[in-house]
Design a protein around this motif. Structure first.
Motif, mmCIF file in Angstrom:
data_model
loop_
_atom_site.group_PDB
_atom_site.id
_atom_site.type_symbol
_atom_site.label_atom_id
_atom_site.label_comp_id
_atom_site.label_asym_id
_atom_site.label_seq_id
_atom_site.Cartn_x
_atom_site.Cartn_y
_atom_site.Cartn_z
ATOM 1 N N SER A 1 38.458 43.855 49.331
ATOM 2 C CA SER A 1 38.630 42.974 47.507
ATOM 3 C C SER A 1 39.093 41.982 47.536
ATOM 4 N N TYR A 2 40.024 41.604 48.395
ATOM 5 C CA TYR A 2 41.518 41.013 48.595
ATOM 6 C C TYR A 2 40.800 40.165 48.825
ATOM 7 N N GLN A 3 39.815 39.489 50.448
ATOM 8 C CA GLN A 3 39.160 38.688 51.058
ATOM 9 C C GLN A 3 37.434 38.239 49.861
ATOM 10 N N ALA A 4 37.554 38.485 49.447
ATOM 11 C CA ALA A 4 36.433 38.803 48.741
ATOM 12 C C ALA A 4 36.622 38.112 47.436
ATOM 13 N N LYS A 5 38.082 38.236 46.727
ATOM 14 C CA LYS A 5 39.032 37.708 45.806
ATOM 15 C C LYS A 5 38.265 38.229 44.488
ATOM 16 N N VAL A 6 37.636 39.519 44.775
ATOM 17 C CA VAL A 6 37.347 39.876 43.410
ATOM 18 C C VAL A 6 38.497 41.532 43.477
ATOM 19 N N ALA A 7 39.507 41.365 43.430
ATOM 20 C CA ALA A 7 40.512 42.302 43.373
ATOM 21 C C ALA A 7 41.140 41.839 41.589
ATOM 22 N N ASP A 8 40.922 42.250 40.252
ATOM 23 C CA ASP A 8 40.505 42.287 39.342
ATOM 24 C C ASP A 8 41.836 42.748 38.347
ATOM 25 N N TYR A 9 43.015 42.068 38.449
ATOM 26 C CA TYR A 9 43.935 42.991 37.999
ATOM 27 C C TYR A 9 44.061 42.438 36.471
ATOM 28 N N ARG A 10 43.704 43.308 35.666
ATOM 29 C CA ARG A 10 43.317 42.902 34.453
ATOM 30 C C ARG A 10 42.774 43.985 33.651
ATOM 31 N N GLY A 11 42.626 43.955 32.547
ATOM 32 C CA GLY A 11 41.520 45.354 31.522
ATOM 33 C C GLY A 11 40.087 45.187 32.215
ATOM 34 N N SER A 12 39.516 45.847 33.139
ATOM 35 C CA SER A 12 38.478 45.949 33.053
ATOM 36 C C SER A 12 37.683 47.182 32.928
ATOM 37 N N MET A 13 36.522 46.438 32.194
ATOM 38 C CA MET A 13 35.836 47.677 31.569
ATOM 39 C C MET A 13 34.134 47.733 31.842
ATOM 40 N N GLY A 14 33.922 46.804 31.310
ATOM 41 C CA GLY A 14 32.296 47.103 32.045
ATOM 42 C C GLY A 14 31.534 46.070 32.853
ATOM 43 N N MET A 15 30.872 46.340 33.363
ATOM 44 C CA MET A 15 30.371 45.424 34.248
ATOM 45 C C MET A 15 28.559 45.426 34.434
ATOM 46 N N ALA A 16 28.234 43.473 34.523
ATOM 47 C CA ALA A 16 26.990 43.353 35.268
ATOM 48 C C ALA A 16 26.663 42.474 36.645
#
Length: 601
Positions: free
Chosen positions: A327-342
């Protein structure tokens, strides 16, 4: 009386005082500007919100969606009674477009939440808020066949995902929710049987949310991943705090997370739970959505998990039954209120990009896949380009949920939908959540990105609901993608795509033989004179929902596809050439000729 201070010293003192006063004034001005640039949802801030605004260009399509649910025979209402300010009542529910009877028409299955958590057993069993299966009649209408199908059940339901888990030739149903998840086997005669216990999915209580099917080891059987959300095993008494706009009982930060579940398909109708063994339990995450998708190009599906108020996680499939957190290597470890995904290739560069919906004032994230654009030494790498391409600032006032890339005008470029609805209660009526408008974005080009076309997309988009689940399909087989949206404590919405477009299209329906029957994980690469489009079957989630497994390609003004390349999960590769537009073709793994679908096949 003359001053005893020498003239020169007086000048120095006055100069110092004036300088100090100037500094104070400038400092106060800067503080004022900074204070006024602090963003408050709904506030228009010059230089902060307006500088990213964009007017619609002249070539925007004549987009239009109309809610035809009533005319089509769909009478669905989510939830029953009054909510009791508990988070288990507010987070769902989802929907799936599926062909459960193999007649080529997309049917509709909608998850429901029976009502408040403090319902009596008798109230729960009599709740009208039950699951709903609508059979597509093939003439633009649907029939409610829930009861005769054996799916007239009540749950505090969250997600639904469908796949032919036993390769019987008929697609089966998985439902998640608060309590226990449930698996229903399709008997092939229009009925379903609850096989939760005998399949090995029973006996696990929790607050379960998103789910996804994917063949993680390429053995021809789909495995199942289910996200655990919160540790919510005691029902709180909320009478004293129900009047608050955001009481602790609906705040995910108040509760501990629970681990995720990963069920390996044993190939005999049963599953074994191996999340900890495989390294994907993610006990620190508050999971809401998940996607199986091959992002690393090794023909094995990786896992991306969207977590609420905890880091998102990307697990790389190592091919030996184990996974690595990148996650961190790819820079997608997103610390927000994540709900949906496309998930989709928005710019046609043949790699898959990610879009994540978030809570209000956090901006939605648009992770542009740069693996093929920059020298990353073979490492997967994303960059959040939401503001750069028109998807950031426009989402500040919203709480986003269901989302998906889909080409609504068939111009060959994936557009984007977002369902919105608050988690906060109304101040004057705490029994209701604050409604919002949904959003629709048109993908213009790789340089400018997306333009919001919500204002011109039809009457539904001018109305406010508390959106949650949503999915797309071409339900009337006219070559335009339609949508169904689940609104919390509101009506189900069937949006027929009435966009005026002369653009061509192509649909592809796959059936696996050596691979899993549903062909989940199969990769498609379509080459035309207009460019290249890629897709992976079953690899675009949404929120608690499942889009049609029929793959849809907009072709713009191209009348023939040059080449369709398919790589099956088994590793088999097939090519088809010279395919005419404006039809659905059906391809079976290992057979080098396709058939053209027609009603009655």
């Amino acid at each position: 009386m003359k001053s005893s201070i020498p003239r020169r010293k007086r000048k120095i003192i006055w100069s110092t005082l004036l300088t100090a006063l100037f500094v104070i004034i400038i400092g106060a001005f800067i503080w004022y500007e900074e204070e006024n640039e602090t963003y408050i949802p709904g506030q228009q801030v010059e230089g902060l919100t307006s500088r990213l605004a964009r007017e619609l260009p002249d070539d925007v399509p004549a987009v239009r969606f109309e809610n035809i649910a009533e005319r089509a025979g769909i009478d669905f209402k989510h939830f029953y009674g009054e909510r009791g300010s508990r988070i288990t009542e507010d987070m769902g529910s989802g929907v799936a477009w599926i062909d459960y009877n193999n007649n080529g028409f997309q049917d509709l299955f909608i998850v429901n939440n029976a009502g408040a958590m403090d319902m009596t057993k008798e109230e729960f069993e009599k709740s009208p808020a039950r699951m709903a299966l609508y059979r597509n009649n093939g003439d633009g209408t649907f029939s409610d066949v829930t009861e005769q199908a054996g799916l007239d059940i009540r749950m505090h339901g969250m997600a639904t995902v469908w796949a032919d888990y036993d390769n019987s030739g008929y697609i089966d149903c998985l439902i998640t929710g608060y309590g226990q998840n449930r698996l229903f086997k399709n008997n092939g005669d229009g009925t379903f049987t609850d096989v939760t216990e005998e399949a090995g999915l029973g006996g696990v209580d929790g607050f379960w949310a998103g789910a996804a099917w994917g063949d993680h080891n390429g053995n021809g059987y789909v495995d199942l991943y289910i996200t655990g959300y919160l540790s919510y095993f005691e029902i709180p008494d909320v009478e004293e705090i129900a009047s608050l706009q955001e009481p602790p009982s609906i705040n995910p930060s108040v509760f501990d997370p629970i681990r995720n579940l990963f069920y390996r398909n044993n190939g005999d109708g049963t599953f074994t739970e191996i999340a900890e063994q495989a390294g994907v339990a993610n006990p620190e995450g508050k999971g809401l959505e998940v996607a199986w998708v091959d992002l690393t190009g090794n023909n094995l599906p990786d896992l991306y998990v969207a977590n609420d108020v905890t880091d998102n996680v990307l697990y790389r499939n190592l091919g030996d039954g184990n996974f690595m957190n990148i996650s961190y290597q790819a820079k997608v470890a997103d610390y927000r209120g994540s709900m949906g995904m496309a998930v989709g290739d928005w710019d046609g560069d043949e790699d898959l990009d990610l879009f994540i919906t978030h809570w209000i004032a956090q901006e939605n994230a648009f992770y542009n896949n740069l693996w093929s654009e920059e020298d990353s030494d073979g490492m997967l790498f994303f960059r959040d380009d939401a503001d750069r391409y028109g998807l950031g600032q426009s989402s500040l006032d919203y709480v986003g949920w269901a989302t998906f890339f889909f080409d609504f005008d068939n111009d060959g470029r994936p557009d984007l939908f977002v369902a919105n609805g608050h988690t906060n209660q109304k101040r004057n009526n705490p029994r209701e959540l604050i409604p919002m408008n949904d959003q629709l974005y048109w993908n213009r080009n790789n340089e400018e990105g997306f333009y919001e076309v919500t204002a011109i997309a039809g009457d539904y988009f001018q109305q406010k609901y508390t959106g949650r689940g949503g999915a797309y399909a071409d339900f009337n087989n006219n070559g335009l993608l339609d949508m169904f949206i689940v609104n919390h404590n509101g009506p189900g919405i069937l949006l027929e795509n009435q966009t005026r477009s002369a653009n061509n299209w192509l649909q592809v329906q796959l059936t696996g033989t050596e691979s899993n029957r549903s062909a989940i994980g199969a990769k498609l690469r379509l080459v035309t004179s207009g460019g290249v489009q890629i897709k992976q079957v079953g690899m675009q989630p949404s929120y608690l929902s499942q889009n049609s497994l029929v793959q849809h390609f907009g072709l713009n003004n191209v009348s023939r596809a040059d080449t369709l390349y398919i790589r099956w999960p088994s590793g088999l590769e097939q090519n088809f050439t010279g395919i005419s537009s404006n039809q659905r073709i059906m391809i079976t793994e290992g057979i080098d000729e396709y058939s053209i679908w027609q009603p009655g096949m």
